[in-house]
Write an enzyme that holds these catalytic residues in place. Structure first.
Site, PDB file in Angstrom:
ATOM      1  N   HIS A   1       8.033 -96.657   8.895  1.00 29.52           N
ATOM      2  CA  HIS A   1       8.392 -96.563  10.310  1.00 29.52           C
ATOM      3  C   HIS A   1       8.275 -95.120  10.834  1.00 29.52           C
ATOM      4  CE1 HIS A   1      10.322 -97.549  14.046  1.00 29.52           C
ATOM      5  NE2 HIS A   1      11.283 -96.674  13.818  1.00 29.52           N
TER       6      HIS A   1
ATOM      7  N   LYS B   1      23.599-100.622  16.363  1.00 32.08           N
ATOM      8  CA  LYS B   1      22.679-101.770  16.431  1.00 32.08           C
ATOM      9  C   LYS B   1      22.606-102.398  15.043  1.00 32.08           C
ATOM     10  CE  LYS B   1      19.410-100.418  20.030  1.00 32.08           C
ATOM     11  NZ  LYS B   1      18.005-100.095  20.282  1.00 32.08           N
TER      12      LYS B   1
ATOM     13  N   ASN C   1      13.529 -93.907  21.970  1.00 35.84           N
ATOM     14  CA  ASN C   1      12.268 -94.580  21.625  1.00 35.84           C
ATOM     15  C   ASN C   1      11.075 -93.632  21.694  1.00 35.84           C
ATOM     16  OD1 ASN C   1      13.480 -97.077  21.196  1.00 35.84           O
ATOM     17  ND2 ASN C   1      13.478 -97.522  23.394  1.00 35.84           N
TER      18      ASN C   1
ATOM     19  N   ARG D   1      34.297-113.572  13.391  1.00 37.87           N
ATOM     20  CA  ARG D   1      34.080-112.859  14.666  1.00 37.87           C
ATOM     21  C   ARG D   1      34.317-111.350  14.529  1.00 37.87           C
ATOM     22  NH1 ARG D   1      36.591-117.550  16.330  1.00 37.87           N
ATOM     23  NH2 ARG D   1      35.149-118.957  17.390  1.00 37.87           N
TER      24      ARG D   1
ATOM     25  N   ARG E   1      19.631 -94.199  26.725  1.00 30.29           N
ATOM     26  CA  ARG E   1      19.406 -94.429  25.294  1.00 30.29           C
ATOM     27  C   ARG E   1      17.930 -94.681  24.983  1.00 30.29           C
ATOM     28  NH1 ARG E   1      23.183 -97.960  21.132  1.00 30.29           N
ATOM     29  NH2 ARG E   1      21.871 -97.684  19.308  1.00 30.29           N
TER      30      ARG E   1
ATOM     31  N   LYS F   1      22.186 -88.126  18.281  1.00 31.28           N
ATOM     32  CA  LYS F   1      22.087 -89.571  18.540  1.00 31.28           C
ATOM     33  C   LYS F   1      23.437 -90.110  19.033  1.00 31.28           C
ATOM     34  CE  LYS F   1      20.596 -94.078  17.142  1.00 31.28           C
ATOM     35  NZ  LYS F   1      20.084 -95.026  16.157  1.00 31.28           N
TER      36      LYS F   1
ATOM     37  N   HIS G   1       5.055 -98.228  17.481  1.00 32.69           N
ATOM     38  CA  HIS G   1       5.336 -99.641  17.247  1.00 32.69           C
ATOM     39  C   HIS G   1       4.057-100.470  17.358  1.00 32.69           C
ATOM     40  CE1 HIS G   1       7.291-103.634  18.305  1.00 32.69           C
ATOM     41  NE2 HIS G   1       7.580-103.394  17.049  1.00 32.69           N
TER      42      HIS G   1
ATOM     43  N   GLU H   1      12.398 -88.893  12.104  1.00 36.32           N
ATOM     44  CA  GLU H   1      13.453 -89.199  13.087  1.00 36.32           C
ATOM     45  C   GLU H   1      14.278 -87.954  13.412  1.00 36.32           C
ATOM     46  OE1 GLU H   1      13.727 -91.877  14.846  1.00 36.32           O
ATOM     47  OE2 GLU H   1      12.496 -93.310  13.731  1.00 36.32           O
TER      48      GLU H   1
ATOM     49  N   HIS I   1       7.800 -94.263  19.934  1.00 37.16           N
ATOM     50  CA  HIS I   1       7.791 -95.668  19.518  1.00 37.16           C
ATOM     51  C   HIS I   1       6.758 -96.508  20.271  1.00 37.16           C
ATOM     52  CE1 HIS I   1      11.352 -94.400  17.462  1.00 37.16           C
ATOM     53  NE2 HIS I   1      11.556 -95.588  16.939  1.00 37.16           N
TER      54      HIS I   1
ATOM     55  N   GLU J   1      22.123 -99.517  25.757  1.00 35.63           N
ATOM     56  CA  GLU J   1      20.723 -99.236  26.090  1.00 35.63           C
ATOM     57  C   GLU J   1      20.335 -99.742  27.472  1.00 35.63           C
ATOM     58  OE1 GLU J   1      17.415 -98.696  22.914  1.00 35.63           O
ATOM     59  OE2 GLU J   1      17.113-100.668  23.742  1.00 35.63           O
TER      60      GLU J   1
HETATM   61  N1  LIG Z   1      20.020-100.192  13.494  1.00 32.26           N
HETATM   62  C1  LIG Z   1      19.251 -99.259  13.960  1.00 32.26           C
HETATM   63  O1  LIG Z   1      19.548 -98.586  14.940  1.00 32.26           O
HETATM   64  C2  LIG Z   1      17.965 -98.960  13.243  1.00 32.26           C
HETATM   65  C3  LIG Z   1      17.252 -97.787  13.525  1.00 32.26           C
HETATM   66  C4  LIG Z   1      16.093 -97.525  12.802  1.00 32.26           C
HETATM   67  C5  LIG Z   1      15.672 -98.414  11.821  1.00 32.26           C
HETATM   68  N2  LIG Z   1      16.383 -99.551  11.583  1.00 32.26           N
HETATM   69  C6  LIG Z   1      15.969-100.503  10.540  1.00 32.26           C
HETATM   70  O2  LIG Z   1      16.045 -99.848   9.287  1.00 32.26           O
HETATM   71  C7  LIG Z   1      15.143-100.465   8.386  1.00 32.26           C
HETATM   72  C8  LIG Z   1      14.400 -99.404   7.630  1.00 32.26           C
HETATM   73  O3  LIG Z   1      15.342 -98.650   6.912  1.00 32.26           O
HETATM   74  P1  LIG Z   1      14.914 -97.692   5.719  1.00 32.26           P
HETATM   75  O4  LIG Z   1      13.756 -96.886   6.120  1.00 32.26           O
HETATM   76  O5  LIG Z   1      16.155 -97.029   5.257  1.00 32.26           O
HETATM   77  O6  LIG Z   1      14.324 -98.715   4.638  1.00 32.26           O
HETATM   78  P2  LIG Z   1      14.976 -99.511   3.409  1.00 32.26           P
HETATM   79  O7  LIG Z   1      16.368 -99.845   3.636  1.00 32.26           O
HETATM   80  O8  LIG Z   1      14.024-100.623   3.107  1.00 32.26           O
HETATM   81  O9  LIG Z   1      14.865 -98.444   2.219  1.00 32.26           O
HETATM   82  C9  LIG Z   1      13.603 -97.972   1.835  1.00 32.26           C
HETATM   83  C10 LIG Z   1      13.422 -98.042   0.303  1.00 32.26           C
HETATM   84  O10 LIG Z   1      14.182 -97.008  -0.301  1.00 32.26           O
HETATM   85  C11 LIG Z   1      15.030 -97.549  -1.315  1.00 32.26           C
HETATM   86  N3  LIG Z   1      16.206 -96.679  -1.359  1.00 32.26           N
HETATM   87  C12 LIG Z   1      17.225 -96.623  -0.476  1.00 32.26           C
HETATM   88  N4  LIG Z   1      18.042 -95.611  -0.777  1.00 32.26           N
HETATM   89  C13 LIG Z   1      17.549 -95.027  -1.894  1.00 32.26           C
HETATM   90  C14 LIG Z   1      17.960 -93.926  -2.687  1.00 32.26           C
HETATM   91  N5  LIG Z   1      19.023 -93.173  -2.369  1.00 32.26           N
HETATM   92  N6  LIG Z   1      17.238 -93.626  -3.791  1.00 32.26           N
HETATM   93  C15 LIG Z   1      16.124 -94.353  -4.110  1.00 32.26           C
HETATM   94  N7  LIG Z   1      15.672 -95.378  -3.377  1.00 32.26           N
HETATM   95  C16 LIG Z   1      16.394 -95.706  -2.291  1.00 32.26           C
HETATM   96  C17 LIG Z   1      15.285 -98.956  -0.863  1.00 32.26           C
HETATM   97  O11 LIG Z   1      15.692 -99.773  -1.952  1.00 32.26           O
HETATM   98  C18 LIG Z   1      13.913 -99.334  -0.311  1.00 32.26           C
HETATM   99  O12 LIG Z   1      13.054 -99.703  -1.355  1.00 32.26           O
HETATM  100  C19 LIG Z   1      14.260-101.370   9.211  1.00 32.26           C
HETATM  101  O13 LIG Z   1      14.636-102.708   9.001  1.00 32.26           O
HETATM  102  C20 LIG Z   1      14.559-100.963  10.647  1.00 32.26           C
HETATM  103  O14 LIG Z   1      14.416-102.035  11.552  1.00 32.26           O
HETATM  104  C21 LIG Z   1      17.515 -99.827  12.270  1.00 32.26           C
END
Ligand SMILES: NC(=O)c1ccc[n+]([C@@H]2O[C@H](COP(=O)([O-])OP(=O)(O)OC[C@H]3O[C@@H](n4cnc5c(N)ncnc54)[C@H](O)[C@@H]3O)[C@@H](O)[C@H]2O)c1
Length: 371
Positions: A268, A146, A248, A124, A244, A230, A255, A188, A251, A240
């Site tokens: 993204h 999130k 978006n 938990r 918040r 943020k 999206h 972003e 988006h 949200e």
């Molecule tokens: N929680 C939230 O508020 C929130 C907000 C936006 C996005 N997200 C989520 O985040 C995810 C996308 O995250 P992302 O864009 O970081 O993608 P990711 O985590 O898939 O990373 C992108 C690629 O970069 C590589 N990588 C990461 N760090 C690296 C580094 N320092 N050097 C070389 N390669 C590296 C990873 O291995 C991967 O291949 C999605 O699942 C999305 O839903 C969450």
């Protein structure tokens, strides 16, 4: 000697620090200890990052006296799944993790979201530490609490609000980030400038060469500003329920485009960039935005080589996708628009003809609305 700064994020249940600087991976163990954390640490990372950054992190944990183990998840969005969370639970149980133990996410948004979800549910709730390694994770997914995983019926369908105990952001890891991933994260940051921080907007406009070269000082400045923005929005509306939703921005179209093209086509941030160009145009067409906002939005997005056009998809199809989005409220598509740079408002009930006109002007295929 590295550069370092620290600031606090306030959430309802707790306040936690973000450490931002260079050479922080090697100092992680020491930072955790200084913040009063001790005991066992389970590190979750992926198959790519383990080769790049696990060694300095694990070395620093060892030096600071943490007993530690590592779980390695395959690289890719498709592994942000309950099956992989279970792998983390298995390792946590075998390692006899306790509530005071640490689950450390070393990775981008995928690893951060997945590890955070495991941390929010195992016993938990165990202590969750984020070490974000993509620009997107540093300014977006690691701030705001999130966490979650995907389900075959949709992205991020399973999740929770769970704030980390601490975020440690090492700028140096960005050296190895692919250009497209870097740009996706920049989208972003641009978003934060457009909807909430005119200083950040101006900085991005005037210092683009430094930013594109990933100069440490420039990165420190824009990441700090984007995180603070943020964090402030999240502070006001952690769950949200209202404001918040301005996060978006871009988006609604972005999206729909991701879903329509089946993910994988756009990163993204790229889809959000197109969505921001669209929202700015809609703001202009409905007369909510001051003259010049759309042009300046386009200028900034293009300066960073982000896409601003919709590929030849029927406008009506995209519009239909928007209406199906999970963020739609009572059948109304919600739009975040920018009356002026650095300010955002939420609007619904915008005339469909205007949305379709904007989509067509951006490259979507026209054809009118069918009833
Ligand atoms: N929680 C939230 O508020 C929130 C907000 C936006 C996005 N997200 C989520 O985040 C995810 C996308 O995250 P992302 O864009 O970081 O993608 P990711 O985590 O898939 O990373 C992108 C690629 O970069 C590589 N990588 C990461 N760090 C690296 C580094 N320092 N050097 C070389 N390669 C590296 C990873 O291995 C991967 O291949 C999605 O699942 C999305 O839903 C969450």
């Amino acid at each position: 000697m590295g550069i370092e700064t620290k600031f606090q994020v306030k959430a309802r249940a707790k306040e936690y620090p973000i450490f931002l600087g260079t050479d922080l991976l090697r100092k992680t163990g020491m930072i955790l200890r200084k913040e009063g954390l001790t005991g066992k640490a389970l590190v979750v990372t992926n198959s790519k990052l383990s080769g790049l950054y696990l060694k300095p992190l694990v070395g620093s944990l060892e030096q600071a006296g943490f007993s530690h183990q590592v779980v390695i998840i395959p690289d890719g969005e498709e592994y942000k799944s309950l099956a992989q969370v279970e792998k983390v639970y298995d390792a946590a149980a075998a390692f006899r993790l306790e509530r005071s133990s640490l689950l450390i996410a070393l990775g981008g948004g995928v690893i951060g979201d997945l590890t955070g979800f495991a941390a929010s549910t195992y016993l938990r709730g165990v202590k969750f530490i984020q070490i974000p390694t993509t620009l997107l994770a540093q300014v977006d997914s690691s701030v705001g609490g999130k966490v979650g995983v995907n389900h075959r019926e949709g992205k991020n369908l399973i999740g929770a609000f769970y704030q980390p105990a601490m975020v440690i952001t090492d700028l140096k890891v960005l050296d190895t980030l692919e250009g497209r991933e870097f740009k996706s994260g920049l989208a972003e940051i641009i978003k934060a400038g457009l909807i909430g921080d005119p200083d950040l907007f101006r900085y991005l406009l005037t210092q683009s060469e430094k930013v594109k070269k990933r100069s440490t000082n420039a990165l420190l400045e824009i990441i700090r500003k984007a995180c603070l923005f943020k964090a402030q929005v999240v502070e006001e509306d952690e769950f949200e329920l209202g404001r918040r939703a301005i996060l978006n921005y871009g988006h609604t179209i972005g999206h729909a485009l991701e879903v329509e093209t089946g993910y994988g086509v756009y990163r993204h941030g790229e889809a959000v960039a197109i969505g921001m160009a669209g929202a700015a145009l809609i703001g202009e067409l409905v007369g909510i935005s001051r003259p010049g906002v759309w042009e300046q939005t386009m200028e900034l997005l293009k300066l960073y080589g982000l896409p601003v056009e919709i590929p030849g998809i029927p406008a009506e199809r995209l519009f239909g996708r928007m209406a199906l989005d999970k963020k739609v409220k009572k059948g109304e598509i919600r739009w975040v628009l920018t009356p002026k740079l650095g300010e955002a408002v939420i609007k619904d009930k915008l005339p469909p003809e205007i949305i379709l006109e904007a989509l067509c002007r951006m490259g979507a295929i026209g054809g009118g609305l069918s009833s």
